[in-house]
Design an enzyme around this catalytic site. Structure first.
Site, PDB file in Angstrom:
ATOM      1  N   SER A 190       1.026  -1.433  -0.091  1.00 41.40           N
ATOM      2  CA  SER A 190      -0.175  -0.055  -0.188  1.00 41.40           C
ATOM      3  C   SER A 190       0.846   0.948   0.342  1.00 41.40           C
ATOM      4  CB  SER A 190      -1.346   0.145   0.978  1.00 41.40           C
ATOM      5  OG  SER A 190      -0.302  -0.112   2.911  1.00 41.40           O
ATOM      6  N   HIS A 218      -5.435  -3.909  -2.039  1.00 43.91           N
ATOM      7  CA  HIS A 218      -5.106  -3.008  -2.587  1.00 43.91           C
ATOM      8  C   HIS A 218      -4.946  -3.959  -4.309  1.00 43.91           C
ATOM      9  CE1 HIS A 218      -4.500   0.489  -0.293  1.00 43.91           C
ATOM     10  NE2 HIS A 218      -4.057  -0.482   0.765  1.00 43.91           N
ATOM     11  N   LYS A 249     -12.545  -1.722  -0.168  1.00 44.19           N
ATOM     12  CA  LYS A 249     -11.695  -0.529  -0.646  1.00 44.19           C
ATOM     13  C   LYS A 249     -12.346  -0.611  -1.968  1.00 44.19           C
ATOM     14  CE  LYS A 249      -7.242  -0.187   1.917  1.00 44.19           C
ATOM     15  NZ  LYS A 249      -7.098  -1.623   2.408  1.00 44.19           N
TER      16      LYS A 249
HETATM   17  C1  LIG Z   1      -6.541  -2.527   4.062  1.00 47.93           C
HETATM   18  C2  LIG Z   1      -6.494  -3.608   3.909  1.00 47.93           C
HETATM   19  C3  LIG Z   1      -6.699  -4.454   5.047  1.00 47.93           C
HETATM   20  C4  LIG Z   1      -8.152  -4.342   6.205  1.00 47.93           C
HETATM   21  O1  LIG Z   1      -9.098  -4.596   5.917  1.00 47.93           O
HETATM   22  P1  LIG Z   1     -10.154  -4.045   6.328  1.00 47.93           P
HETATM   23  O2  LIG Z   1     -11.555  -4.552   5.453  1.00 47.93           O
HETATM   24  O3  LIG Z   1     -10.227  -2.622   6.720  1.00 47.93           O
HETATM   25  O4  LIG Z   1     -10.111  -4.338   7.707  1.00 47.93           O
HETATM   26  C5  LIG Z   1      -6.001  -5.891   5.634  1.00 47.93           C
HETATM   27  N1  LIG Z   1      -4.963  -6.070   4.958  1.00 47.93           N
HETATM   28  C6  LIG Z   1      -4.444  -4.803   3.919  1.00 47.93           C
HETATM   29  C7  LIG Z   1      -2.836  -5.037   2.816  1.00 47.93           C
HETATM   30  C8  LIG Z   1      -5.340  -3.581   3.136  1.00 47.93           C
HETATM   31  O5  LIG Z   1      -4.305  -2.531   2.812  1.00 47.93           O
END
Ligand SMILES: *Cc1c(COP(=O)(O)O)cnc(C)c1O
Length: 415
Positions: A190, A218, A249
């Site tokens: 990220s 991501h 996301k």
């Molecule tokens: C955003 C993210 C998460 C967390 O996701 P949520 O559903 O908001 O708990 C987990 N792993 C990665 C790599 C992320 O970017």
């Protein structure tokens, strides 16, 4: 008095330390729906400002898509607001089952189990499938939620240098005596927007009899020719044993996550994963929204194609203007500034110009690696990106960093 002045003092001191270190996080209140154009109250108490959002994970622009909102309304009407139960007692509706099947098909796996979030999926999966006879070997830059999942698991743990396949191979050789071996990575990382070398990783896993775990939060929905994720992009679709991802996301942006992969692994999670067993079911309204998201993405690649074009436009514009970028081709586009204060100053000036983009610095990224991280969306139109580019150039000129190399910027501003 239980909450004594002494206790209060301890917390106040720690909060002050956070402030003094310049890493105190302040919320910005958005008064509109999540989209390319948002209305923000910042600082708190000030009047609303219209800005272009350049830092959401809304990669496909689906967070406020009318068809998704409509489907969510219908789900709310037909299945109610909440289930007041965990899945295995009375919290599973037909639509939860339908969503698990659709995700399985979309990700090219054998089975899927929903979790309240991807954080929960990562927190629950390792302990559900491994014991102290086993080894987890993770990339050194994996997401915080994976690190927590590793902490909650009794299996042994080792790491390999970021995306260094030679080092991974050494670790696989070192741990060849363990019962089960899992190689653990993010698909797209990220902070830098770089991709895991999944093809090489799968090859190594086959050679050393290990499983591969991929967190594609991501990437799901837009990386790869049809947006299935990093495994599609790297030519190893159908070969990943365990995939976790988020619905928070690109896939609608509400909330929820899942573990998708080998049938037995998913079944083990259904029996043993604690966030699945002890945290409430995903709300029907969200499930209905995600079903529509997958429907939209399965019918056409229009949105991920638009995202790809937007990303190319943005990277090209910034590069020609003379900014130092992290190389790559994902919609995570970090503009490197190296100095923490400079990243904060530029972020503030951009905000004054109507552009919402956050600066990141230590400890979120390594020391001397401060940056503005921009994230491109299919919800952006070219006019958004043109306006943002104009603002970046104006602010870049003010700080005299256009056309400067990394070394020159560091000489001017320090690390
Ligand atoms: C955003 C993210 C998460 C967390 O996701 P949520 O559903 O908001 O708990 C987990 N792993 C990665 C790599 C992320 O970017």
């Amino acid at each position: 008095m239980a909450y004594s002045d002494k206790i209060k003092e301890i917390y106040l001191q720690e909060l002050k330390d956070i402030q003094d270190a310049g890493i105190f996080k302040q919320e910005r209140f958005i008064h509109s729906a999540q989209d390319a154009d948002i209305e923000v109250e910042f600082p708190q108490g000030s009047s609303l400002k219209k800005v272009i959002n350049m830092c959401a994970n809304n990669y496909l622009g689906l967070s406020s898509h009318p068809d998704v909102v409509k489907a969510a309304h219908e789900g709310l009407d037909s299945r109610g607001y909440g289930m007041s139960s965990v899945r295995f007692i009375c919290g599973t509706q037909d639509i939860h089952n339908e969503l698990e099947k659709k995700v399985t098909e979309f990700l090219g796996t054998e089975d899927t189990i929903l979790f309240p979030s991807c954080m929960d999926a990562n927190a629950g999966v390792f302990e559900a499938i491994l014991t102290n006879e086993d080894i987890m070997i993770s990339d050194r830059l994996v997401h915080a939620s994976i690190i927590d999942g590793i902490r909650l698991c009794s299996a042994m743990h080792d790491t390999f240098k970021h995306s260094n396949m030679k080092h991974l191979e050494k670790k696989l050789q070192l741990h060849s005596d363990k019962r089960l071996k899992v190689v653990i990575t993010d698909g797209v990382f990220s902070m830098d927007g770089d991709m895991a070398k999944l093809d090489e990783m799968v090859e190594l896993a086959e050679k050393y009899d290990a499983m591969v775990f991929l967190d594609d939060s991501h990437a799901s929905g837009f990386i790869g020719k049809t947006g299935r994720g990093t495994h599609e992009h790297c030519g190893v679709f159908g070969k990943i044993d365990i995939i976790t991802t988020t619905f928070g996301k690109a896939l609608g942006g509400a909330s929820g996550g899942c573990v998708s992969g080998r049938k037995e692994i998913v079944e083990m999670c259904r029996q043993k994963a604690r966030p699945y067993l002890f945290s409430n079911t995903m709300a029907p309204v969200i499930v209905a929204g995600i079903l529509k998201v997958l429907d939209i993405l399965s019918k056409s690649t229009e949105r991920r194609d638009k995202l790809e074009n937007n990303t190319k436009f943005w990277r090209k514009g910034l590069t020609e203007a003379g900014f130092v970028l992290k190389e790559g081709d994902t919609p995570i586009v970090p503009i490197m500034l190296f100095n923490a204060k400079l990243s904060q100053d530029i972020s503030r000036d951009l905000y004054d110009e109507g552009i919402y983009a956050i600066g990141f610095f230590f400890p979120v990224v390594a020391k001397g690696q401060a940056r503005i991280r921009t994230q491109i969306s299919a919800g952006h139109e070219i006019h958004h990106l043109e306006k943002a580019l104009e603002a970046f150039i104006k602010v870049g000129k003010k700080y005299d960093i256009l056309g400067k190399t990394k070394q020159e910027i560091i000489e001017m501003y320090g690390m």
